[in-house]
Write an enzyme that holds these catalytic residues in place. Structure first.
Site, mmCIF file in Angstrom:
data_model
loop_
_atom_site.group_PDB
_atom_site.id
_atom_site.type_symbol
_atom_site.label_atom_id
_atom_site.label_comp_id
_atom_site.label_asym_id
_atom_site.label_seq_id
_atom_site.Cartn_x
_atom_site.Cartn_y
_atom_site.Cartn_z
ATOM 1 C CB CYS A 27 -0.915 -0.006 1.229
ATOM 2 S SG CYS A 27 -1.782 1.551 1.512
ATOM 3 C CB VAL A 56 -3.882 -0.340 6.371
ATOM 4 C CG1 VAL A 56 -4.285 -1.389 7.373
ATOM 5 C CG2 VAL A 56 -4.004 -0.851 4.945
ATOM 6 C CD GLU A 87 -5.458 11.076 5.784
ATOM 7 O OE1 GLU A 87 -4.780 11.798 6.541
ATOM 8 O OE2 GLU A 87 -5.198 10.928 4.580
ATOM 9 C CB SER A 88 -1.305 8.077 5.112
ATOM 10 O OG SER A 88 -1.778 8.910 4.067
#
Length: 211
Positions: free
Chosen positions: A19, A59, A71-72
């Site tokens: 990802c 993720v 939420e990155s």
């Protein structure tokens, strides 16, 4: 299971090995040398533990004692503030706002196109591939203005860009000759310790030919 995870001695990152959003968080962790347990999961078949922590079932998901984050970009900024050295966002408000705007545009423009390439119909994917290639080519001179993206210091913006650029080969995108400044940037960012340490075994197979 949620209770057990909250008692871990170090923070835990639930991350899919392929990802790009997880990859950018792993870059921040590597750059700052943060002690973390990375738990590899399949983004399309998440364990119940992740679902307990994250109501959206996505993720990356970060668990730090009683704190659960998803939420990155939120995770990246949290890590930058909690572990301030080295700083990955500028100190002054104007520059910080500009960096956040760059990250927003990268997500809205380039990551959206990447999503269409990966998940759209063949026609939609081909159109998105063309748009992304052209957008990167037009933006290429910007990458030559500074050591890193719009900055002479490595920042969260680079952490957002690098995972996407690393995936260009698997997205079927070959940069045109006029994007040489971008190629130079790619060689530089891919050689950084933080980037090399952030790679999973699956990501190491997405090797770009930058010769």
């Amino acid at each position: 299971m949620a209770v057990a995870a909250s008692r871990r001695s170090v923070m835990t990152l639930f991350s899919d090995p392929t990802c790009p959003y997880c990859h950018r968080v792993r870059m921040v962790l590597a750059e700052k040398g943060i002690a973390v347990e990375v738990v590899d999961v399949d983004a399309h078949d998440l364990p119940a533990e992740v679902m307990d922590f994250n109501p959206y079932g996505t993720v990356p998901t970060l668990v730090d004692r009683d704190l659960r984050l998803y939420e990155s970009r939120i995770i990246m900024e949290y890590l930058d503030e909690r572990f301030p050295h080295p700083p990955l966002l500028p100190v002054d408000p104007v520059s910080r706002a500009s960096a956040r705007l760059f990250m927003y545009r990268i997500d809205r423009d380039w990551y959206t196109l990447m999503g269409r390439i990966r998940l759209g119909s063949p026609t939609e994917a081909e159109q998105a591939r063309k748009e992304l290639r052209e957008s990167l080519a037009v933006t290429a001179p910007v990458f030559g203005a500074h050591t890193f993206f719009m900055n002479d210091e490595f920042s969260l913006v680079d952490c957002c860009i690098a995972p996407l650029l690393w995936r260009l080969p698997v997205l079927g995108i070959e940069l045109p000759p006029q994007a040489e400044a971008l190629r130079v940037y790619m060689r530089r960012i891919f050689a950084c310790d933080a980037f090399r340490k952030s790679l999973t075994e699956a990501e190491k197979e997405m090797i770009a030919d930058l010769s």
